[in-house]
Design a protein around this motif. Structure first.
Motif, short mmCIF file in Angstrom:
data_model
loop_
_atom_site.label_atom_id
_atom_site.label_comp_id
_atom_site.label_asym_id
_atom_site.label_seq_id
_atom_site.Cartn_x
_atom_site.Cartn_y
_atom_site.Cartn_z
N THR A 47 26.41 7.75 -23.67
CA THR A 47 25.04 8.19 -23.95
C THR A 47 24.06 7.22 -23.28
OG1 THR A 47 24.91 6.92 -26.01
CG2 THR A 47 25.67 9.22 -26.17
N HIS A 48 24.40 5.92 -23.34
CA HIS A 48 23.69 4.86 -22.63
C HIS A 48 24.57 3.63 -22.71
CE1 HIS A 48 22.57 4.29 -26.81
NE2 HIS A 48 21.82 3.22 -26.57
N LEU A 49 24.12 2.50 -22.17
CA LEU A 49 25.05 1.38 -21.99
C LEU A 49 24.77 0.19 -22.90
CD1 LEU A 49 25.48 1.57 -18.10
CD2 LEU A 49 27.13 2.25 -19.87
N PHE A 105 25.31 -2.40 -25.93
CA PHE A 105 26.63 -2.94 -26.27
C PHE A 105 27.30 -2.23 -27.44
CE2 PHE A 105 23.88 -5.30 -29.18
CZ PHE A 105 24.64 -5.35 -30.34
N ASP A 106 26.49 -1.64 -28.35
CA ASP A 106 27.09 -0.99 -29.52
C ASP A 106 27.61 0.41 -29.16
OD1 ASP A 106 24.23 -0.64 -29.25
OD2 ASP A 106 24.22 0.47 -31.12
N HIS A 107 27.43 0.83 -27.92
CA HIS A 107 27.90 2.13 -27.46
C HIS A 107 28.95 1.98 -26.34
CE1 HIS A 107 24.53 4.35 -29.47
NE2 HIS A 107 24.09 3.11 -29.49
N ALA A 108 28.77 0.93 -25.52
CA ALA A 108 29.61 0.78 -24.33
C ALA A 108 30.53 -0.44 -24.38
CB ALA A 108 28.72 0.69 -23.08
N ALA A 118 23.07 10.29 -30.58
CA ALA A 118 23.07 8.85 -30.26
C ALA A 118 21.81 8.18 -30.82
CB ALA A 118 23.21 8.62 -28.76
N ASP A 119 21.08 7.42 -30.02
CA ASP A 119 19.96 6.64 -30.56
C ASP A 119 18.65 7.41 -30.62
OD1 ASP A 119 21.47 4.53 -31.29
OD2 ASP A 119 21.05 3.30 -29.53
N LEU A 120 18.68 8.71 -30.37
CA LEU A 120 17.49 9.52 -30.63
C LEU A 120 17.31 9.71 -32.13
CD1 LEU A 120 15.16 11.45 -29.62
CD2 LEU A 120 16.82 13.30 -29.90
N GLU A 174 25.46 8.89 -34.91
CA GLU A 174 26.32 7.80 -34.43
C GLU A 174 26.26 6.58 -35.33
OE1 GLU A 174 25.89 7.17 -30.27
OE2 GLU A 174 27.61 5.82 -30.17
N HIS A 175 25.07 6.29 -35.90
CA HIS A 175 24.91 5.03 -36.63
C HIS A 175 24.76 5.19 -38.14
CE1 HIS A 175 24.83 2.61 -33.07
NE2 HIS A 175 23.68 3.05 -32.62
N ASP A 176 24.66 6.41 -38.67
CA ASP A 176 24.47 6.52 -40.12
C ASP A 176 25.70 5.97 -40.84
OD1 ASP A 176 22.47 8.30 -42.11
OD2 ASP A 176 24.46 7.81 -42.92
ZN ZN Z 1 22.73 2.21 -30.83
#
Ligand code: ZN
Ligand code: ZN
Length: 421
Positions: A249-251, A253-256, A353-355, A398-400
């Motif tokens: 989704t993007h890079l 660190f908590d995703h990639a 993701a982070d939206l 993703e983060h809940d």
């Molecule tokens: Zn995030």
């Protein structure tokens, strides 16, 4: 030592009768009672903010509470200070000549370790020290959601903590702390939840933080990764070799972070040996030249090795990645942040993701302070939420920390998330 007021203990003759005041007259929330046989007592906790009240009723005639009641009648019995390391606290107090009731900690309520300090050393107050039980977070097991011909499986890379203020941008703490209670360092718990898709190909979307972070980062972000992708993929019947495509989704660190791993010789290599990694070109370029504001989240070791090993595929626009799966740029969080839209048999699911990092971010202005272009987030979110509600998209968070997926509903002008079991 650092000590925090945990609770105030009150000795009572009759628990049930005492609740007429605390529960009925004051209207306080009362927890179910708990017996502590080692102390001959039944304890009942009452919520009063960060510290609580503990009502104590004797269950054995020889118990300290029974003796206290016989001598002094009901009333204030002790205060409890919470410490991180009770043995270290006891030895420090001993060195200072403080008189202790307990030389060694003993088991208290709720799995804690406790020890008492004699009132003669504490201005006539009985002081209890407490080291709370280590919360062992339950692992989040994979969940499968069937969407037409595609299996969507949520797979966890564990949890981490981020500053609550940064997570909610301009929203005051008095509002967000109810939805996301912070720890003692003002951090809130966040999942690192990835998505495994089984359709025409096997695809992993994002891969959590992985385990290359330094001890200092681990301390800042309070990682809870006892159960991570290494465990959740096998639990979902998948091996690293089974992944055909890894989509970012993007890079951040908590995703990639989990895209690469440290090899036995210390070099960094792609973590999924057969996979092509798909990243949006603008995001890759931004991540390769971070600025002062973005460099805390972009670490070359998470994506540079993908290019070095020729497994990186850059996409320029919103496009289809495999049948039923396409990416859509949201911007806002980063200029090229994208979400993943999954469509099959007339149904749509979106990995946002982070939206929409958590269900608490539902109100339009609840935008993260981390976002580079918050007004873009706001505008995209406003239109997108309308679309989500009208067309009944399933949203994967993703983060809940608690809600993996749900539908966003609107009734009487209020929006809420209807969790998917
Ligand atoms: Zn995030
Ligand atoms: Zn991010």
């Amino acid at each position: 030592m650092k000590a925090v007021l945990d609770h105030v203990g009150i000795a009572v003759d009759d628990l049930e009768a005492s609740l007429r005041f605390f529960r009925d007259s004051l209207g306080l929330h009362v927890e179910p009672p708990e017996d502590v046989p080692s102390q001959g007592v039944r304890a009942q906790f009452i919520s009063t903010g960060p510290s609580s009240l503990e009502l104590l009723q004797a269950t054995a005639p020889e118990s300290p509470i029974a003796k206290f009641l016989a001598k002094r009648g009901p009333g204030l019995h002790h205060i409890t200070l919470r410490v991180d390391d009770i043995r270290a606290a006891l030895s420090q107090l001993r060195e200072c000549g403080v008189r202790l009731v307990d030389d060694e900690p003993r088991p208290g309520a709720e799995g804690a370790m406790v020890a008492f300090i004699h009132p003669s050393s504490a201005q006539g107050v009985l002081v209890e020290l407490k080291q709370a039980a280590l919360a062992r977070p339950a692992p989040e097991l994979p969940k499968t959601i069937r969407l037409g011909d595609i299996d969507i499986v949520t797979v966890s890379d564990g949890f981490f903590y981020l500053d609550g203020g940064a997570m909610f941008g301009v929203v005051p703490k008095t509002f967000w702390e109810k939805k996301a209670p912070p720890d003692e360092r003002n951090r809130i718990r966040m999942a690192m939840r990835c998505v495994l898709l089984r359709g025409a190909r096997t695809m992993l979307i994002d891969a959590g933080s992985g385990d290359k972070m330094t001890p200092k980062q681990a301390e800042i972000y309070r990682f809870e990764r006892e159960f991570n992708l290494q465990h959740s993929l096998p639990a979902a019947g998948m091996s690293p070799e089974g992944i055909d495509v890894v989509l970012a989704t993007h890079l951040h660190f908590d995703h990639a972070g989990g895209f690469t791993e440290r090899a036995p010789d210390g070099s960094i290599r792609p973590r999924f040996p057969r996979a092509q990694y798909i990243v949006r070109r603008g995001e890759f370029e931004d991540a390769m030249s971070p600025n002062e504001r973005t460099k805390g989240s972009y670490f070359f070791e998470n994506y540079q090795p993908l290019a070095d090993h020729n497994v990186l595929q850059l996409v320029d626009d919103d496009s289809s990645i495999m049948p039923g799966v396409r990416v859509r740029r949201t911007g806002g969080h980063t200029m090229h942040h994208q979400m993943v839209v999954i469509e099959s048999a007339g149904k749509t699911a979106v990995f946002a993701a982070d939206l929409l990092p958590t269900a608490a971010h539902l109100p339009e202005v609840w935008v993260m302070g981390y976002d580079l272009f918050p007004l873009d987030t706001l505008n995209f979110k406003r239109a997108f939420l309308r679309e989500v509600i009208e067309r009944e998209y399933l949203i994967i968070f993703e983060h809940d920390p608690d809600i993996a997926a749900g539908y966003i509903r609107e009734s009487g002008g209020k929006r809420y998330v209807e969790k998917v079991a």
